[in-house]
Design a protein around this motif. Structure first.
Motif, short mmCIF file in Angstrom:
data_model
loop_
_atom_site.label_atom_id
_atom_site.label_comp_id
_atom_site.label_asym_id
_atom_site.label_seq_id
_atom_site.Cartn_x
_atom_site.Cartn_y
_atom_site.Cartn_z
N MET A 60 14.91 -6.05 7.27
CA MET A 60 13.42 -4.73 7.21
C MET A 60 14.44 -2.75 6.77
N ILE A 61 15.32 -2.52 7.36
CA ILE A 61 15.80 -0.88 6.94
C ILE A 61 15.89 -0.86 6.12
N PHE A 62 17.33 -2.31 5.42
CA PHE A 62 17.75 -1.60 3.48
C PHE A 62 16.83 -2.35 2.86
N PHE A 63 15.88 -2.27 2.87
CA PHE A 63 15.07 -2.60 1.57
C PHE A 63 13.09 -2.37 2.18
N TYR A 64 13.39 -1.51 3.04
CA TYR A 64 12.05 -0.39 3.44
C TYR A 64 11.42 -0.11 2.54
N LEU A 65 12.46 1.09 1.71
CA LEU A 65 12.27 2.46 0.52
C LEU A 65 11.84 1.70 -0.29
N THR A 66 12.01 0.23 -0.67
CA THR A 66 11.98 -0.28 -2.26
C THR A 66 10.80 -0.27 -2.37
N PRO A 67 9.51 0.26 -2.21
CA PRO A 67 8.41 0.74 -2.91
C PRO A 67 8.49 1.79 -3.75
N ILE A 68 8.71 2.59 -2.18
CA ILE A 68 8.81 3.90 -2.51
C ILE A 68 9.65 4.82 -3.44
N VAL A 69 10.83 4.08 -3.92
CA VAL A 69 11.84 4.08 -4.88
C VAL A 69 11.09 3.26 -6.20
N MET A 70 10.33 2.20 -6.03
CA MET A 70 9.58 1.93 -7.58
C MET A 70 9.28 3.14 -7.86
N ALA A 71 8.18 3.64 -7.02
CA ALA A 71 7.26 4.65 -7.78
C ALA A 71 8.67 6.19 -8.25
N ILE A 72 8.88 6.08 -7.36
CA ILE A 72 10.44 7.50 -8.70
C ILE A 72 10.73 6.82 -9.85
N LYS A 73 11.71 5.48 -9.77
CA LYS A 73 12.07 5.00 -11.17
C LYS A 73 11.06 4.42 -11.96
N ASP A 74 9.72 4.46 -11.90
CA ASP A 74 8.68 4.02 -12.32
C ASP A 74 9.68 2.49 -12.76
N GLN A 75 9.19 1.54 -12.06
CA GLN A 75 10.29 0.37 -12.49
C GLN A 75 9.85 -0.80 -11.23
N PRO A 76 9.76 -1.69 -11.60
CA PRO A 76 9.78 -2.55 -10.96
C PRO A 76 9.96 -3.19 -9.54
N ALA A 77 9.93 -4.33 -8.86
CA ALA A 77 11.13 -4.55 -7.54
C ALA A 77 11.80 -4.65 -7.69
N ARG A 78 11.79 -5.26 -8.87
CA ARG A 78 13.43 -6.29 -9.62
C ARG A 78 14.60 -5.42 -9.07
N CYS B 73 0.77 -0.89 -0.25
CA CYS B 73 0.08 -0.33 0.28
C CYS B 73 0.72 1.20 -0.16
N GLN B 74 2.10 1.26 0.49
CA GLN B 74 3.24 2.19 -0.20
C GLN B 74 3.06 2.99 -1.33
N LEU B 75 2.75 2.47 -2.51
CA LEU B 75 3.01 2.82 -3.59
C LEU B 75 1.77 3.41 -4.36
N PRO B 76 0.64 3.67 -4.23
CA PRO B 76 0.37 4.58 -4.36
C PRO B 76 0.71 6.06 -3.87
N PHE B 77 0.39 5.98 -2.55
CA PHE B 77 0.99 7.45 -1.26
C PHE B 77 2.24 7.71 -1.73
N ALA B 78 3.04 7.30 -2.46
CA ALA B 78 4.38 7.75 -3.18
C ALA B 78 4.30 8.29 -4.22
N ARG B 79 3.10 7.34 -4.91
CA ARG B 79 2.79 8.27 -6.50
C ARG B 79 2.32 9.49 -6.00
N PHE C 288 1.45 -5.84 -8.63
CA PHE C 288 1.56 -7.53 -8.33
C PHE C 288 3.03 -7.85 -8.06
N SER C 289 4.36 -6.92 -9.07
CA SER C 289 5.28 -6.76 -8.71
C SER C 289 5.60 -6.92 -6.83
N THR C 290 5.31 -6.19 -6.74
CA THR C 290 5.23 -5.57 -5.33
C THR C 290 4.91 -6.24 -3.88
N PHE C 291 3.54 -7.24 -4.60
CA PHE C 291 3.09 -8.34 -3.68
C PHE C 291 4.28 -8.83 -3.24
#
Length: 248
Positions: free
Chosen positions: A127-145, A68-74, A99-102
């Protein structure tokens, strides 16, 4: 403090849109979480293993809140860039990378909890090192991988700031949750009323937490990757050319 003020300005200035996103996106996940967690607690109690319910409950919380971070970040990024159609872009990104975020959320949740149960520190580090991944997905417009490595780089670069933010936000949420429980308990001891009050608190606080993290992450990302393409560059490059003339 400037980023905090910016985040609060975005939150309060778009409270109707933020609450709409909360109701549409968060509420179904919260309802599913309550239903599945109740079943898991029942199964754990039936077989004499209450830890099963605790693990399932914590796993679902991390998984669903990661998604649920994804839409709020965008939405936050669109507001910071003064874009149009913010709500539409938030839903589009959520559908595009949901689905990628799931899948990432499952790995993230399992890694965090197995690390915590095994040696504690590995779970905290994950938890700390990968917590920002959904937010970076929104910044870069790229999937989690393609986003987990930049997210880890941001966390490494600003480790103590990120830890401080997470601890502060978690502490405030715990205090407010306790106060809400006490306030509701003074009126009624009904379990449903207590559950609904906690869900309402999540609907209000989670977007603010994500907006704060997104504002900080955008600043850190621009400092670490000043020439990296972001969602705005990608949309500009893929947008159709404007027609010249009277009819546009």
């Amino acid at each position: 403090m400037k980023n905090i003020r910016t985040a609060f300005s975005i939150y309060t200035g778009n409270i109707e849109a933020v609450l709409f996103l909360s109701v549409v996106i968060l509420t179904p996940f919260l309802a599913i979480h309550q239903w599945v967690a109740s079943i898991c607690y029942y199964i754990g109690a039936f077989y004499g293993n209450p830890l099963f319910g605790d693990f399932a409950n914590s796993f679902l919380v991390v998984l669903f809140l990661t998604i649920c971070q994804l839409p709020f970040a965008r939405f936050t990024l669109a507001e910071m860039e003064d874009e149009e159609n913010r709500m539409k872009k938030s839903f589009v990104l959520f559908i595009k990378y949901g689905f990628s975020t799931f899948l990432f959320g499952i790995l993230f949740s399992l890694g965090t909890f197995f690390g915590l149960f095994a040696f504690i520190l590995p779970g905290v580090a994950i938890m700390i090192f990968f917590y920002l991944t959904p937010i970076v997905m929104a910044i870069k417009d790229q999937p989690a991988r393609k986003s987990w490595k930049p997210a880890a780089a941001l966390a490494k670069k600003h480790f103590f700031k990120l830890v401080l933010l997470l601890v502060a936000v978690t502490f405030i949420e715990i205090i407010l949750g306790y106060l809400v429980n006490v306030g509701v308990a003074m009126i009624t001891l009904n379990t449903l009323a207590i559950t609904l009050s906690q869900m309402l608190l999540t609907l209000l606080l989670f977007p603010l937490m994500t907006i704060i993290m997104t504002v900080y992450s955008k600043q850190w990302f621009d400092e670490l990757y000043p020439f990296a393409p972001t969602v705005n560059h990608r949309e500009a490059n893929t947008a159709p050319p404007k027609k010249v003339g009277f009819i546009q």
